[in-house]
Design a protein around this motif. Structure first.
Motif, PDB file in Angstrom:
ATOM      1  N   GLY A 199      34.932  42.693  24.817  1.00  0.00           N
ATOM      2  CA  GLY A 199      36.066  41.965  25.387  1.00  0.00           C
ATOM      3  C   GLY A 199      37.027  42.853  26.152  1.00  0.00           C
ATOM      4  O   GLY A 199      38.182  42.465  26.372  1.00  0.00           O
ATOM      5  N   GLU A 200      36.569  44.049  26.565  1.00  0.00           N
ATOM      6  CA  GLU A 200      37.449  44.907  27.362  1.00  0.00           C
ATOM      7  C   GLU A 200      37.785  44.247  28.695  1.00  0.00           C
ATOM      8  O   GLU A 200      37.000  43.480  29.241  1.00  0.00           O
ATOM      9  CB  GLU A 200      36.789  46.269  27.650  1.00  0.00           C
ATOM     10  CG  GLU A 200      36.630  47.170  26.443  1.00  0.00           C
ATOM     11  CD  GLU A 200      35.333  46.901  25.694  1.00  0.00           C
ATOM     12  OE1 GLU A 200      34.619  45.934  26.057  1.00  0.00           O
ATOM     13  OE2 GLU A 200      35.049  47.640  24.737  1.00  0.00           O
ATOM     14  N   SER A 201      38.931  44.599  29.241  1.00  0.00           N
ATOM     15  CA  SER A 201      39.327  44.152  30.577  1.00  0.00           C
ATOM     16  C   SER A 201      38.932  45.216  31.591  1.00  0.00           C
ATOM     17  O   SER A 201      38.978  46.419  31.302  1.00  0.00           O
ATOM     18  CB  SER A 201      40.838  43.942  30.637  1.00  0.00           C
ATOM     19  OG  SER A 201      41.230  42.958  29.699  1.00  0.00           O
ATOM     20  N   VAL A 202      38.518  44.765  32.762  1.00  0.00           N
ATOM     21  CA  VAL A 202      38.089  45.657  33.833  1.00  0.00           C
ATOM     22  C   VAL A 202      38.792  45.213  35.109  1.00  0.00           C
ATOM     23  O   VAL A 202      38.919  44.009  35.354  1.00  0.00           O
ATOM     24  CB  VAL A 202      36.557  45.559  34.033  1.00  0.00           C
ATOM     25  CG1 VAL A 202      36.090  46.493  35.144  1.00  0.00           C
ATOM     26  CG2 VAL A 202      35.813  45.853  32.738  1.00  0.00           C
ATOM     27  N   VAL A 203      39.279  46.150  35.899  1.00  0.00           N
ATOM     28  CA  VAL A 203      39.821  45.815  37.219  1.00  0.00           C
ATOM     29  C   VAL A 203      39.117  46.653  38.274  1.00  0.00           C
ATOM     30  O   VAL A 203      38.692  47.788  38.013  1.00  0.00           O
ATOM     31  CB  VAL A 203      41.357  46.018  37.300  1.00  0.00           C
ATOM     32  CG1 VAL A 203      42.091  44.963  36.485  1.00  0.00           C
ATOM     33  CG2 VAL A 203      41.764  47.418  36.850  1.00  0.00           C
ATOM     34  N   ARG A 222      25.778  43.550  49.035  1.00  0.00           N
ATOM     35  CA  ARG A 222      26.434  44.862  49.049  1.00  0.00           C
ATOM     36  C   ARG A 222      27.830  44.792  48.437  1.00  0.00           C
ATOM     37  O   ARG A 222      28.253  45.674  47.704  1.00  0.00           O
ATOM     38  CB  ARG A 222      26.582  45.359  50.491  1.00  0.00           C
ATOM     39  CG  ARG A 222      25.461  46.251  50.961  1.00  0.00           C
ATOM     40  CD  ARG A 222      25.868  46.831  52.310  1.00  0.00           C
ATOM     41  NE  ARG A 222      24.718  47.149  53.120  1.00  0.00           N
ATOM     42  CZ  ARG A 222      24.108  48.333  53.100  1.00  0.00           C
ATOM     43  NH1 ARG A 222      24.547  49.291  52.306  1.00  0.00           N
ATOM     44  NH2 ARG A 222      23.081  48.554  53.866  1.00  0.00           N
ATOM     45  N   PHE A 223      28.564  43.725  48.812  1.00  0.00           N
ATOM     46  CA  PHE A 223      29.907  43.553  48.251  1.00  0.00           C
ATOM     47  C   PHE A 223      29.813  43.440  46.727  1.00  0.00           C
ATOM     48  O   PHE A 223      30.558  44.097  45.991  1.00  0.00           O
ATOM     49  CB  PHE A 223      30.575  42.306  48.852  1.00  0.00           C
ATOM     50  CG  PHE A 223      32.070  42.272  48.663  1.00  0.00           C
ATOM     51  CD1 PHE A 223      32.931  42.657  49.683  1.00  0.00           C
ATOM     52  CD2 PHE A 223      32.632  41.860  47.457  1.00  0.00           C
ATOM     53  CE1 PHE A 223      34.309  42.632  49.505  1.00  0.00           C
ATOM     54  CE2 PHE A 223      34.013  41.839  47.270  1.00  0.00           C
ATOM     55  CZ  PHE A 223      34.849  42.217  48.296  1.00  0.00           C
ATOM     56  N   ALA A 224      28.858  42.634  46.245  1.00  0.00           N
ATOM     57  CA  ALA A 224      28.682  42.459  44.797  1.00  0.00           C
ATOM     58  C   ALA A 224      28.295  43.776  44.127  1.00  0.00           C
ATOM     59  O   ALA A 224      28.724  44.069  43.007  1.00  0.00           O
ATOM     60  CB  ALA A 224      27.625  41.383  44.526  1.00  0.00           C
ATOM     61  N   GLU A 225      27.485  44.582  44.817  1.00  0.00           N
ATOM     62  CA  GLU A 225      27.119  45.883  44.256  1.00  0.00           C
ATOM     63  C   GLU A 225      28.342  46.779  44.118  1.00  0.00           C
ATOM     64  O   GLU A 225      28.493  47.506  43.128  1.00  0.00           O
ATOM     65  CB  GLU A 225      26.045  46.556  45.130  1.00  0.00           C
ATOM     66  CG  GLU A 225      24.667  45.934  44.937  1.00  0.00           C
ATOM     67  CD  GLU A 225      23.662  46.314  46.023  1.00  0.00           C
ATOM     68  OE1 GLU A 225      22.488  45.927  45.877  1.00  0.00           O
ATOM     69  OE2 GLU A 225      24.052  46.970  47.023  1.00  0.00           O
ATOM     70  N   GLY A 226      29.242  46.713  45.107  1.00  0.00           N
ATOM     71  CA  GLY A 226      30.496  47.466  45.002  1.00  0.00           C
ATOM     72  C   GLY A 226      31.327  46.981  43.823  1.00  0.00           C
ATOM     73  O   GLY A 226      31.859  47.766  43.037  1.00  0.00           O
ATOM     74  N   VAL A 227      31.402  45.660  43.677  1.00  0.00           N
ATOM     75  CA  VAL A 227      32.174  45.061  42.590  1.00  0.00           C
ATOM     76  C   VAL A 227      31.646  45.512  41.222  1.00  0.00           C
ATOM     77  O   VAL A 227      32.408  45.695  40.279  1.00  0.00           O
ATOM     78  CB  VAL A 227      32.131  43.520  42.732  1.00  0.00           C
ATOM     79  CG1 VAL A 227      32.566  42.824  41.451  1.00  0.00           C
ATOM     80  CG2 VAL A 227      32.978  43.072  43.914  1.00  0.00           C
ATOM     81  N   GLU A 228      30.317  45.683  41.140  1.00  0.00           N
ATOM     82  CA  GLU A 228      29.695  46.052  39.861  1.00  0.00           C
ATOM     83  C   GLU A 228      29.585  47.560  39.663  1.00  0.00           C
ATOM     84  O   GLU A 228      29.148  48.013  38.609  1.00  0.00           O
ATOM     85  CB  GLU A 228      28.278  45.465  39.806  1.00  0.00           C
ATOM     86  CG  GLU A 228      28.216  43.964  39.855  1.00  0.00           C
ATOM     87  CD  GLU A 228      28.328  43.344  38.470  1.00  0.00           C
ATOM     88  OE1 GLU A 228      27.966  44.010  37.501  1.00  0.00           O
ATOM     89  OE2 GLU A 228      28.802  42.202  38.381  1.00  0.00           O
ATOM     90  N   ASP A 229      29.947  48.322  40.671  1.00  0.00           N
ATOM     91  CA  ASP A 229      29.757  49.775  40.594  1.00  0.00           C
ATOM     92  C   ASP A 229      30.740  50.382  39.595  1.00  0.00           C
ATOM     93  O   ASP A 229      31.954  50.248  39.729  1.00  0.00           O
ATOM     94  CB  ASP A 229      29.986  50.376  41.986  1.00  0.00           C
ATOM     95  CG  ASP A 229      29.606  51.839  42.030  1.00  0.00           C
ATOM     96  OD1 ASP A 229      29.482  52.474  40.956  1.00  0.00           O
ATOM     97  OD2 ASP A 229      29.444  52.362  43.151  1.00  0.00           O
ATOM     98  N   ARG A 230      30.181  51.072  38.593  1.00  0.00           N
ATOM     99  CA  ARG A 230      31.050  51.679  37.578  1.00  0.00           C
ATOM    100  C   ARG A 230      32.001  52.697  38.176  1.00  0.00           C
ATOM    101  O   ARG A 230      33.051  52.989  37.598  1.00  0.00           O
ATOM    102  CB  ARG A 230      30.201  52.388  36.520  1.00  0.00           C
ATOM    103  CG  ARG A 230      29.550  51.426  35.559  1.00  0.00           C
ATOM    104  CD  ARG A 230      28.448  52.112  34.768  1.00  0.00           C
ATOM    105  NE  ARG A 230      28.135  51.325  33.587  1.00  0.00           N
ATOM    106  CZ  ARG A 230      28.384  51.726  32.345  1.00  0.00           C
ATOM    107  NH1 ARG A 230      28.919  52.907  32.104  1.00  0.00           N
ATOM    108  NH2 ARG A 230      28.087  50.950  31.330  1.00  0.00           N
ATOM    109  N   ALA A 231      31.626  53.268  39.312  1.00  0.00           N
ATOM    110  CA  ALA A 231      32.485  54.287  39.931  1.00  0.00           C
ATOM    111  C   ALA A 231      33.774  53.682  40.472  1.00  0.00           C
ATOM    112  O   ALA A 231      34.728  54.398  40.791  1.00  0.00           O
ATOM    113  CB  ALA A 231      31.736  54.992  41.061  1.00  0.00           C
TER     114      ALA A 231
END
Lengths: 389, 389
Positions: free
Chosen positions: A230-234, A317-326
Motif C-alpha cells: 500500500g505504499e504511495s508512489v509519485v 513509451r509514455f506508459a513505460e516512463g510512468v512505470e520506470d523505477r528510475a
C-alpha cells in the motif's frame, strides 16, 4: 550611466526607451494607453480596468514624451485624447515585449517548474509539519512553493480526525466538490464503484481525466495504515513527457496534437466524459498538463488510421516512463501523514496491499488557482516586509 | 443485404469490416485488444479498465476472426495471448476511426453547439419553471440540453430565499467555492472589491479569466430588483469568434495562437493570475472557450512586437462584436428569476442602473462536467425507457 532616453517613431505610434544599461525596447502607443494605471483608467481601490478597448481611439499616438527627473517614470501625452499619463519605468521594463522570441521546443516549461526523477527527489521529498504550516505564513509559503516547483509535497503530524484534509486545503484555497463528495474515503470495499476502492495496485495516473476541467490538485491523507504494502508512489509527468519528446519527437507530437477520450460511468446518474489530449500544450508550446489513466481511457477515435500505430507506440513509451523505477518516488503514509499532488502534472500510484490489516485514506480535490494566489500573496507580503526592514 | 464481412490484413495487425450497407472500416489489432470489454479487461461492475497498455503484447495481432451468426457481434482470437474476445458490431461501427478526416477550419464547434445572435434568439430565450425542473427529470433534461446547445438558459418561478441558486446547481452538479465564497452577493457597495459590486454598467465579459481553470458555469439569481435599468445581456462568444474568423482570419489566429494575461488583486491575500488565450482551440482546432474581460485583462507580453498592432486590431474587432446590438440578447430579471451561462462560451453584461431602488442578485459557479454528466445520464435513462416501451 546615462539617463533613460525616449524616442518617438512611426508618427508617435511607437515609443522607444533606451535604458541606462544599453537595452532598448519599443512599445506601441495603443498598448501603452491600454495599460495605463491612472485613476481614470484603473480603479485605485481594486485595480480593475474601468474602460474598454473601444473607449481608446484606434488612431491613438504619443504626441510628447518626457522622462521623469528621478529616472523612474515616463510621462506621455496621448492624442487625440489630449491626456498626460505617467508610467512607472520599472513596470515598463518588466513588461517589455519587444524582446527576442527565441524558438522554444514544444513542451518547454516555465521557470517555476523543476522536473525530477527518483535520483534527484527520493532523498529530499519536500515535507512540512502540520503544526508549522498551520501557524506560520512563511512555513505555509515554503510548502506551497514546493508544490509549485515539484508538483507535490508531503505533510506530517496532521490530526487523524476525518476531514482534516479539508482543513489543509483551507490553509490556501478551496475544495472542489464532485460526484465523489467534498471528500471521499479510499479503502477496500465490496462492489466498489471505482477500482481505487479495492486493495489492487493502481498504475500511476492522474485523477479524473474524464472531468473537464480536471481536478487541479489532490490531497490524500492517511487515517490508518496497518497493511502490508500500500505504499504511495509519485511520478513527475513532465519528466515522462520530456523523455518521450527526446526519444520520439513524433510520438510526443502525436499525443499533443490529437485529443484522447476518457469516460467514467461507475455510478448511477454519473456519465462523465471528456476529449482532451494526453499531453496538453498552450498555444505557445508551453507544457500545461498531462492526462494519463488506464482505468478511464476510452477508445481513441480522433487519430487518423495511418497515425494510429505510431500513436499507440507513443502511448506505450509514455506508459513505460510512468512505470520506470528510475522516475518513481515512493513513501508509505502513516496516520497523520498526507501528500498533495498537482494533478495536472504529477501522477500518483499505490502498490497492492494485503487483505489483513486496515488502510484508510481520504482524498479531496482543492484547486490550484487558490494555491498559487495564496503563494503569490505571501511572497508579496514577504517582499514588502523585506523592503520595510 | 449481405452479411458483415471480416478480412484480416497486414499479418493480422489490421482487421477490415465490410458492413452490409457497403461501408468499410479498418481497425488495428492493438486498438481492438485495448478496447476489449470482456470481464478480464474491464471491470463488469464499474466499467473501468483492469489492465494497462503494458499488459498487452506490442506484437498483438488477430489470428482468427468470426462474425456472430446474429450479425451483431465479432469474435476475434488475439495472439500471442491466445484469447478469444467478443466485440459488439454496433460499438465498432460507432467508434470507427478509419474515416475521412476532412480538414476543418480552426474554430469549428461540435454538433451539440448551436451559435446564435439577437435575431435568432431574442424571441425564443430557453426558459423553464423552477417547479417543473425541480420535480421532473425530463424537464430538467430539457433545460440542461438548452445550456449545452445555446450556452445559457433562464429559469423563472424560483424561491427568493438567499442561497436558492445553490439548490438549482445541486439539481445537476456541484458549486465550486472560490475566494468570492460558495456564492456571492451582487449589489452596489461602498468601496467595492470588484466593479461588479457597483451600479456601473459592465461590458459583456466572461467571469474570472484570471482563474485557471475558469469557472465553467455561472448562475445569477435575482432576489430584488426595483431599479431603473440593470438589465441582463448575454452574447454568444462563439458567434463573436466565428465572425472575427470570417472577417479577419489572421486576427482570429493571433488571438488563438498567443496567450493573453489576466490578473485580479482586489482583496487582501488574493493575487490571481493566468496566462491563456482569448480564443482557446483544442489541438484539433475545435473551439473550446473564449475569455474576454476588460476589467481583469493584464498587459499582453507574449505577442511579438511586429504582430502587436494586428493583435490589438483583432481585440478591437472582437470587442466590437461583443458590443454589437445585433448579437445581444437582453432580459430583465425579476425576483425569483435567474439565468445560467456557460462561462467558457457566453459573455454576460449588465446595463447601468439608477441609484434609487434596490437590485440584489446572487451568483455562484457550478461546474459544467456535472451538468453534462447529469444530462447524459438523463438521456440514457430516456433511451432505455423508450427501448423498453
Amino acid at each position: 550611466m546615462g539617463a533613460l532616453q525616449l524616442t518617438l517613431a512611426d508618427e508617435g505610434r511607437v515609443l522607444q526607451l533606451a535604458w541606462p544599461d544599453g537595452r532598448r525596447h519599443r512599445y506601441h502607443a495603443l498598448w501603452l494607453r491600454d495599460n495605463a494605471s491612472d485613476a481614470a483608467t484603473r480603479s485605485p481601490g481594486n485595480g480593475q480596468r474601468l474602460i474598454t478597448l473601444l473607449d481608446i481611439p484606434a488612431e491613438t499616438h504619443v504626441a510628447e514624451a518626457q522622462a521623469g527627473v528621478d529616472g523612474h517614470s515616463v510621462r506621455l501625452r496621448f492624442e487625440p485624447e489630449g491626456r498626460w499619463i505617467d508610467f512607472s519605468a520599472t513596470w515598463l521594463a518588466r513588461h517589455a515585449y519587444d524582446t527576442p522570441h527565441a524558438p522554444r521546443a514544444p513542451g518547454w516549461t516555465n521557470p517555476d517548474v523543476q522536473r525530477w526523477d527518483a535520483a534527484s527527489m527520493q532523498a529530499r521529498i519536500p515535507s512540512a509539519n502540520w503544526s508549522e504550516v498551520s501557524t506560520s505564513r512563511a512555513a505555509l509559503g515554503r510548502w506551497l512553493a514546493a508544490v509549485r516547483r515539484f508538483g507535490f509535497a508531503v505533510m506530517i503530524g496532521a490530526p487523524t480526525e476525518p476531514g482534516t484534509l479539508c482543513r489543509v486545503a483551507e490553509l490556501f484555497g478551496y475544495v472542489r466538490e464532485t460526484n465523489y463528495g467534498r471528500w471521499f474515503e479510499v479503502r477496500a470495499e465490496v462492489n466498489p464503484s471505482n477500482l481505487a476502492y479495492t486493495n489492487l495496485g493502481l498504475q500511476a495516473h492522474t485523477d479524473n481525466p474524464y472531468r473537464d476541467p480536471v481536478p487541479t490538485l489532490q490531497i490524500l491523507a492517511c487515517l490508518r495504515n496497518t497493511v502490508e504494502g500500500g505504499e504511495s508512489v509519485v511520478v513527475d509527468g513532465f519528466t515522462v513527457a520530456e523523455r518521450l519528446r527526446t526519444q520520439d519527437a513524433r510520438g510526443f507530437e502525436l499525443l499533443a496534437r490529437h485529443p484522447a477520450r476518457f469516460e467514467y460511468a461507475g455510478s448511477a446518474g454519473v456519465r462523465l466524459s471528456s476529449k482532451r489530449p494526453m499531453i496538453e500544450l498552450g498555444p505557445d508550446g508551453e507544457l500545461l498538463a498531462v492526462r494519463f489513466n488506464n482505468r478511464s481511457a476510452a477508445a481513441i477515435t480522433d487519430v487518423p488510421f495511418d497515425d494510429m500505430p505510431a500513436y499507440y507506440a507513443a502511448c506505450r513509451r509514455f506508459a513505460e516512463g510512468v512505470e520506470d523505477r528510475a522516475l518513481a518516488v515512493t513513501f508509505k503514509l502513516a496516520p497523520g501523514e498526507l501528500f498533495i499532488v498537482d494533478n495536472t502534472r504529477v501522477l500518483h500510484a499505490r502498490k497492492a496491499f494485503s487483505g489483513s490489516g486496515e488502510r484508510w485514506l481520504q482524498g479531496c480535490y482543492p484547486d490550484k488557482d487558490g494555491l498559487l494566489s495564496t503563494l503569490a500573496a505571501i511572497e508579496e507580503e514577504e517582499a514588502a516586509g523585506a523592503a520595510a526592514r
